[in-house]
Design an enzyme around this catalytic site. Structure first.
Site: not given
Ligand code: MSP
Length: 678
Positions: A21, A24, A135, A138, A154, A157, A308, A311
């Site tokens: 995403h 990320h 749930c 889930c 949930c 679901h 926001k 998807k």
């Molecule tokens: N797996 C956990 C993290 C575990 S670390 C020990 C997790 N993963 S996640 O895939 O949901 O990624 C979260 C991170 O992605 C957020 O903390 C942030 O850094 C980034 N982002 C996800 N969506 C975002 C936005 N819309 N905007 C900016 N960053 C965001 O949580």
């Protein structure tokens, strides 16, 4: 920049419940830029990223897909790794929580905690009852505030959850509240931006609850020795990655150097995961007698057109598509330049195109090409004579750059930029560099070197001006290299330099050697058309193409990578991410006709599943038009449009050539138009 020992920097490990995403990508790019900036400042740094692969969600997704969990994790984890490669992220390690080294390390931490005592002598881990809304679909507990009312449904679901209690192991977080508060208030555990620090302190003041660290109903996880039908709670499992990757299981040398011996143990995170990171993680480590993180930085949220990213509503920005369409440098630049790191900001397609054209194509691209072209024209393509220092008045680049000051002295440009990187003020660092880009562009206009060139008596003046200009370009490229590694390395190559990964020693004025021939000059960032501001990153893959650089490889809409520092190609081999830039699809021929005046060309109308395209193919000597209708062929679907004999072609049909005669690539089973070919 006073800490001793290397920087150990991490990104969150990303969930493999979905493909990567843009959020990320945002964290990972920031981490890469900070690591590169540290190295540029002459300091040692280690960057870790990875994927979070356990938990009931993964169990469910794999079940829905009808594949083993591990296969699902391998697939999605591979997508992350591939995206990081295509974004030129230079990570030092990539940890997956399904790896053996991780499981062994997490169990070692677990073992230490089971034996640990709190400051007031109680067991840090104890058996307790976990109660919550469960749930059955889930197979998991939901937080009360997640439930849809009425009916305690949930959220995924829309089915009623049941109030359930299970025996679990708990961690006595409440016993560490005073310690956490002290560490955070004193900045021994530093949390930025300040608002986030205050948020964490407010949570501590509100009272910390003990939390459950094992789960009875989840199978896809790390079983605990005390009760093998329990697995380690997914957040405990995930957080421990930061040490397991370094070989915590066996206290490897890497662990000793980059965790125990690090100058900074620094976690970049998003604002959504502050509580787990800034409270749970330090407390768990402290209880186990392991050194704790020294720094956290929580980034803000990207929204698109004020909404926001989601998807379900289709409001998405696909980072893979962005890189394919605009190249890694442009994506890195835009994400870090447009918003203030640490704050929320809004992504709009129009601002991407504006920034690309104004900042990259016009300001930086033009500066580099004007400077180099003048050297070709007026100095025979060689670096001119070096002028004496100090010179050129207060407006002179070398004076204001202040290389006589230490690199961390903010009175010079070099120090200011490095300090801004250091404090994760990426947009500030770039703004600083761009003020110099503008300054030099203006100097070209005011100094009018073309007039100096007309007067033989002004040759020394011209040489001095151009030498200073080239030095400015070199220093700008070097300072911007953490964000724009490709453009920087291409610029340095064009300047005739062998070294394309700048180091601290290169951040000194006067390194260009007079008489050195320049390399081949090519545009850095060809302009984008206004119309390119359509559904960026979220557009369907079949689309009109971007304008290309003349030097761009087929199928890519951005200039090729320079040979270093990130070799996209090793020898004549390409990386899988290079191949991934080429979009190959099954196309079915709907109509075919000869193009008047050409012996070789046919005009084809093809079906690409959800789109019709016109393609020109040079196969008329081998295939009669009527023999092609209904056939399935392979189409390079993401080529820029080209005109052949005045007819527009949107793609290329693949064929072998036997003695100049085309033989079409076909399929030996039924395939639907639009299917991807890999
Ligand atoms: N797996 C956990 C993290 C575990 S670390 C020990 C997790 N993963 S996640 O895939 O949901 O990624 C979260 C991170 O992605 C957020 O903390 C942030 O850094 C980034 N982002 C996800 N969506 C975002 C936005 N819309 N905007 C900016 N960053 C965001 O949580």
């Amino acid at each position: 920049m006073t800490e001793r020992g290397p920087l150990y920097l991490t990104t969150p490990i990303y969930y493999v419940n979905d493909v990567p995403h843009v959020g990320h990508a945002y964290t990972t790019i920031a981490a890469d830029v900070l690591t590169r900036a540290r190295r540029l400042a002459g300091r040692e740094a280690f960057l870790l990223t990875g994927t979070d692969e356990h938990g009931q969600n993964i169990e469910r997704i794999a079940r829905e897909k009808g594949i083993p969990e591990q296969q699902h994790c391998d697939e999605i984890s591979g997508r992350f790794r591939q995206l990081w490669k295509s974004l030129d992220i230079e990570f030092d390690d990539f940890i997956r929580t399904t790896e053996d080294r991780h499981k062994r390390g997490a169990l070692r931490l677990w073992g230490a905690l089971v034996k640990a005592k709190t400051p007031d002598g109680q067991a840090a881990v104890f058996r307790g009852k976990y109660a919550g809304w469960y749930c059955p679909r889930c197979e998991g507990f939901k937080d009360e505030d997640e439930l849809k009312q009425p009916g305690n449904l949930c959220p995924d679901h829309e089915r009623a959850c049941e109030w359930t209690e299970e025996e679990n192991f708990f961690f006595r977080l409440s016993a560490y509240a005073a310690w956490l508060r002290e560490e955070i208030e004193s900045d021994r555990i530093r949390i930025d931006p300040i608002g986030r620090k205050n948020e964490v302190l407010a949570v501590i003041r509100g009272g910390l609850q003990d939390f459950s660290v094992s789960r009875a109903r989840v199978k896809w996880g790390i079983p605990i020795p005390e009760q093998p039908d329990h697995v380690i709670y997914v957040w405990f499992d995930a957080l421990s990655n930061y040490i397991t990757a370094l070989g915590f299981a066996d206290e490897d040398a890497r662990y000793r150097k980059y965790w125990a011996g690090a100058g900074e143990r620094f976690h970049l995170i998003g604002k959504d995961i502050i509580r787990f990171h800034c409270l749970y993680w330090p407390a768990l480590l402290h209880a186990a007698g392991v050194p704790v993180p020294t720094r956290f930085f929580a980034q803000g949220w990207i929204t698109k057109n004020g909404k926001k990213l989601s998807k379900t509503t289709g409001n998405v920005i696909d980072p893979v598509k962005l890189v394919l369409d605009y190249g890694p440098d442009a994506v890195r630049y835009f994400l870090l330049r447009e918003g203030v790191y640490g704050q929320d900001w809004d992504f709009t397609d129009a601002s991407f195109v504006t920034r690309f054209n104004a900042d990259l194509a016009n300001d930086l691209g033009n500066l580099v090409s004007r400077a180099l072209t003048m050297v070709v024209r007026y100095c025979d393509g060689k670096i001119p004579a070096r002028p004496a220092l100090p010179e050129d008045g207060a407006a002179g680049f070398e004076v204001r750059f202040q290389t006589d000051a230490a690199p961390d002295d903010a009175s010079g440009m070099r120090g200011r930029v490095l300090q801004r990187y250091e404090s994760l003020d990426f947009s500030g660092a770039l703004a600083e560099v761009w003020s110099w880009v503008s300054h030099l562009n203006q100097r070209i206009v005011t100094m009018a070197p073309w007039e100096m060139a007309r007067d033989g008596a002004r040759k020394a003046e011209l040489d001095a001006f151009l030498y200073r200009l080239l030095e400015g370009v070199r220093l700008i490229a070097s300072l911007v290299s953490p964000v724009l590694p490709r453009a920087a390395s291409r610029t340095l190559t064009m300047l005739g330099l062998g070294v394309t990964l700048p180091s601290l020693a290169d951040l000194e004025w006067g390194k260009l050697v007079p008489g050195t021939p320049l390399g081949t000059i090519e545009p850095l960032f060809p302009r984008l058309e206004k119309s390119d501001a359509g559904a960026m990153g979220s557009r369907p893959s079949k689309k009109k193409e971007k304008p290309l650089s003349e030097s761009a490889p087929p199928g890519s809409s951005f200039p090729a990578a320079a040979p270093a520092p990130i070799p996209a190609a090793v020898g004549d081999k390409i990386d899988i991410s290079d191949f991934a830039k080429i979009e190959l699809r099954v196309a079915q021929v709907l109509e075919a006709e000869k193009i008047a005046g050409s012996k070789k060309l046919l005009r084809l109308q093809v079906d690409l599943g959800d789109e019709k395209r016109q393609v020109v193919a040079g196969i008329a000597e081998a295939y009669a038009p009527e023999a092609l209708v209904g056939r399935k062929v392979v189409l390079v679907a993401n080529l820029k449009p080209a005109k052949l004999m005045g007819v527009e072609s949107n793609g290329m049909v693949l064929a072998a050539s036997i003695d100049g005669r085309a033989v079409l690539c076909t399929f030996d089973a039924e395939v639907a138009p639009g299917t991807k070919v890999k």
